[in-house]
Every structure is written in C-alpha cells, then in structure tokens.
Design a protein around this motif. Sequence first.
Motif, mmCIF file in Angstrom:
data_model
loop_
_atom_site.group_PDB
_atom_site.id
_atom_site.type_symbol
_atom_site.label_atom_id
_atom_site.label_comp_id
_atom_site.label_asym_id
_atom_site.label_seq_id
_atom_site.Cartn_x
_atom_site.Cartn_y
_atom_site.Cartn_z
ATOM 1 N N ASN A 180 0.852 -1.197 0.000
ATOM 2 C CA ASN A 180 0.000 0.000 0.000
ATOM 3 C C ASN A 180 0.881 1.238 0.000
ATOM 4 O O ASN A 180 2.016 1.213 0.483
ATOM 5 N N ALA A 181 0.340 2.324 -0.517
ATOM 6 C CA ALA A 181 1.090 3.565 -0.634
ATOM 7 C C ALA A 181 0.973 4.419 0.626
ATOM 8 O O ALA A 181 0.056 4.247 1.437
ATOM 9 N N PRO A 230 5.126 3.101 -8.208
ATOM 10 C CA PRO A 230 3.763 3.638 -8.192
ATOM 11 C C PRO A 230 3.660 4.961 -7.440
ATOM 12 O O PRO A 230 4.293 5.159 -6.395
ATOM 13 N N ALA A 231 2.875 5.873 -7.990
ATOM 14 C CA ALA A 231 2.577 7.141 -7.334
ATOM 15 C C ALA A 231 1.293 7.691 -7.945
ATOM 16 O O ALA A 231 0.959 7.395 -9.102
ATOM 17 N N VAL A 232 0.574 8.489 -7.162
ATOM 18 C CA VAL A 232 -0.699 9.051 -7.620
ATOM 19 C C VAL A 232 -0.829 10.482 -7.101
ATOM 20 O O VAL A 232 -0.508 10.755 -5.946
ATOM 21 N N ARG A 258 0.072 10.085 -3.220
ATOM 22 C CA ARG A 258 0.334 8.715 -2.778
ATOM 23 C C ARG A 258 1.589 8.186 -3.458
ATOM 24 O O ARG A 258 1.799 8.414 -4.652
ATOM 25 N N SER A 259 2.400 7.463 -2.689
ATOM 26 C CA SER A 259 3.658 6.960 -3.230
ATOM 27 C C SER A 259 4.091 5.710 -2.487
ATOM 28 O O SER A 259 3.798 5.544 -1.304
ATOM 29 N N PHE A 260 4.800 4.835 -3.190
ATOM 30 C CA PHE A 260 5.384 3.637 -2.576
ATOM 31 C C PHE A 260 6.778 3.907 -2.015
ATOM 32 O O PHE A 260 7.304 3.096 -1.260
ATOM 33 N N ARG A 265 8.054 10.354 -2.233
ATOM 34 C CA ARG A 265 7.027 11.040 -1.449
ATOM 35 C C ARG A 265 7.474 12.468 -1.134
ATOM 36 O O ARG A 265 6.721 13.434 -1.332
ATOM 37 N N ALA A 297 3.905 4.265 3.624
ATOM 38 C CA ALA A 297 3.696 3.068 2.804
ATOM 39 C C ALA A 297 3.704 1.831 3.706
ATOM 40 O O ALA A 297 4.378 1.791 4.734
ATOM 41 N N SER A 325 -1.543 -1.903 -4.229
ATOM 42 C CA SER A 325 -2.417 -0.812 -4.651
ATOM 43 C C SER A 325 -1.969 0.481 -3.993
ATOM 44 O O SER A 325 -1.216 0.467 -3.006
ATOM 45 N N CYS A 326 -2.426 1.587 -4.545
ATOM 46 C CA CYS A 326 -2.134 2.893 -3.965
ATOM 47 C C CYS A 326 -3.170 3.281 -2.915
ATOM 48 O O CYS A 326 -3.253 4.450 -2.529
#
Length: 387
Positions: A180-181, A230-232, A258-260, A265, A297, A325-326
């Motif tokens: 998870n992010a 992953p990032a959002v 959001r970031s892993f 981040r 994360a 997932s994020c």
Amino acid sequence: MRALGRQLEAALRDEFAAAREIRRHIHAHPDLSGHEHATTRTVIEQMPAGLRVEEVAGSGAIVRVGGEGACVAVRTELDALPITERTLVEWAAGNGAMHACGHDVHLSAGIALARAVHRVGAPVPLVLVLQPREETAPSGAMDVLDSRALERHQVRAMIGAHVQPLLASGEVASTPGTVNASADEFTVRMLGVGGHAAYPHLGPDPVLALSLFVAAAQQLVARDVDPMTPAVVSIGEIRAGSSPNVRPDHAVARGTLRSFDPAQRELLHRRLETVASGVAESVGCKSEVHLDLGEPALHNDPRLAKAAAANLQGFGLTQSDDLRSCGADDFAYYAQRFPSLMMFVGTGASSGRLHSADFLASDEAVDHTALALAAGYLAACTAFPPT
C-alpha cells in the motif's frame, strides 16, 4: 506446527456459523470513528470468559488469549463509514453509518480466531487488537502504539487482513514487500483579486490559476516520478466563487498524494509547492500550500508473507498473484514498529466496490478472512518464535 495448524483449522471451522451471525449483528449496528464503544463491547462479550482485556485508544481494546510472554498480535478495525446503506439485506444498517469497508467481516473473523486459539491452546499467545478510527484522523493505530500496550504485551509480529473485491472469492494475496502507498492530503489556495467578471483585466484571476494548477499537477507523476515506482496525484475537491458574473478573490483545491517510495514522497511534496507557486505567478496570483501527512507506505515482512502463503494453501484457499495498490491503511504504522503482514481476502466483483453504499461481502468472506488471519498467526509463530 503442522499438527497445530490442523487442530486450529478444525476449531476455526467450528466457529464459522457463529462468526457469520456475529458479523450480521455488527453490520446492523455500525459505529462511526471515535464512537465505537458499543462495537467494542459486542466483541468483548463474544470472547471466552476470563481473558485479559484492557482499554486502549479511547474506544478500543486489547484482548489477550494465552499466557504471559512474547505474543502475536492480530489487528481488527472497529469503525464504520458515514454512508447510508443501500444493500437492502434484512440486517442492513439504518442509522446513516455503514460497514462499507469490511470491518464487520474483519471483526467477526478475529473473534472466530481468538475463540479457536483459546480452545486448542497455542505455543504463542494471541493478542487481538480492537482498533478504533482506522477511517479518520488522528489515526487509531498511532494511539494504540503511543499507549505502549503492544510493547507491554511483548508483541513479536502484527497480522492483518482486509477484504478486497479485486480478488475472486477464495483468493488471498500474501504479498511480500510494499503493498500500500503512503497517503498525504494537500490544500492549495490561489489568491487573486475579486471583481466583476466583465473586467478580467482589472485583477488576477484565482480560478484561472487554480485551473492551471489542476492540469499541471497531473504531470508530477508523469515527469517527476520514476515510472517503475507507483505514485498518484488526485484532486477530489475544488471550490471557487458563488456567482457566474463575479471573479472570486480566492480558489481552493484539495487532493491526495500517494507513493510507494519515501524519497519520491518527499519529492512530490516539494514539486507540488513549486508547481503551485509557478502557475500562480504566471497569472499574477499568489499561492498557499498546506500538506497533511498521513500513513506511510505499508511494507509486508517477506518471511511472514512466504510462510502465510504456504498456510493458506494448506487451508484450501488460493494464493493469488501479488496484489499491490495505492490505497492506504494505518496498519502501516504497526509495520514500522514490528514485522507485519497485511493480506487481502477476495470477495469478488459481485460484492461491489469498497466504500460504496452497495458493498456487501458474502458470508464466505467471514470464513476466508478467519482462515487468512489463522494463516498469518501460524506464520508468525514459525517465523518469530518466542525467545
């Protein structure tokens, strides 16, 4: 350990029918974050007599199954969401709150596991953490950790499970590494000059500045973040003005980052402020940026993930492909302190989307979640035996 696994599975399956009924009661009587006292009492009433119970984090509790010494902790969440339910089942909630994230399933599965462990005994004590405020800030997990209760219980590892409609019923993901992010929220305020909409040349327009920011912010992930990580960046709220012929003096957007990866981040934090300032200056406005840091994360311990996957197969569940997932969960705070494992338990697409008024996991989800928690508990007993 294999013999214990067979005994625990048998005892757990004997608890399934009761756990399904408990789940329906919890589902029908949801409590919002910070007001979970009734739900906590319901869970404690279902515990075997004589267990050690202590309050924690305001409206939560910790229940210990077994003797003294090092233990394995299982986290379950107490709170519901402020959603009016639309499932139309006889046991639907009617008080404007709803277990639309599956916490009713997690709680009833945790009860089943605690009762089964109590029946068969265990080489390592089990601590069931009834955590409040998973859905809101301040985080209930942080309050549990700040209480030092888990250290007093000598927790060696933390186990959790969460229902997931993206997986088919009967599938469980026990994925090593980051699953998870991190989740941070931001507020961007563009400051201009209010006035008549017919005279745009008489003052800088904060709506234009905010519009440029919304478009530019979408490039942060595309051009500033390693495409393999992953990032959002998502914007979910925009507020500006109250009349079509009036230029407001400010405009506001709120969203989530959001970031892993911790380094990325921090990069997103810096670049968000730079982009907001740059687009504001380009049209004569000023910007203000406020960041609210949320969960880190969530990292699964590889040893726990591998051992739990083997146990899941032994219990007749299907180990899914890795699922990441994020989304975010404050279980991540426990994972910063202890070796931890969060598994995802499939409910299938027919259960609906998490956090929706139509979400409804099946009765089988209770059984599968209980088995997943048992698989994680046994994995922790093996990977982190008491010293």
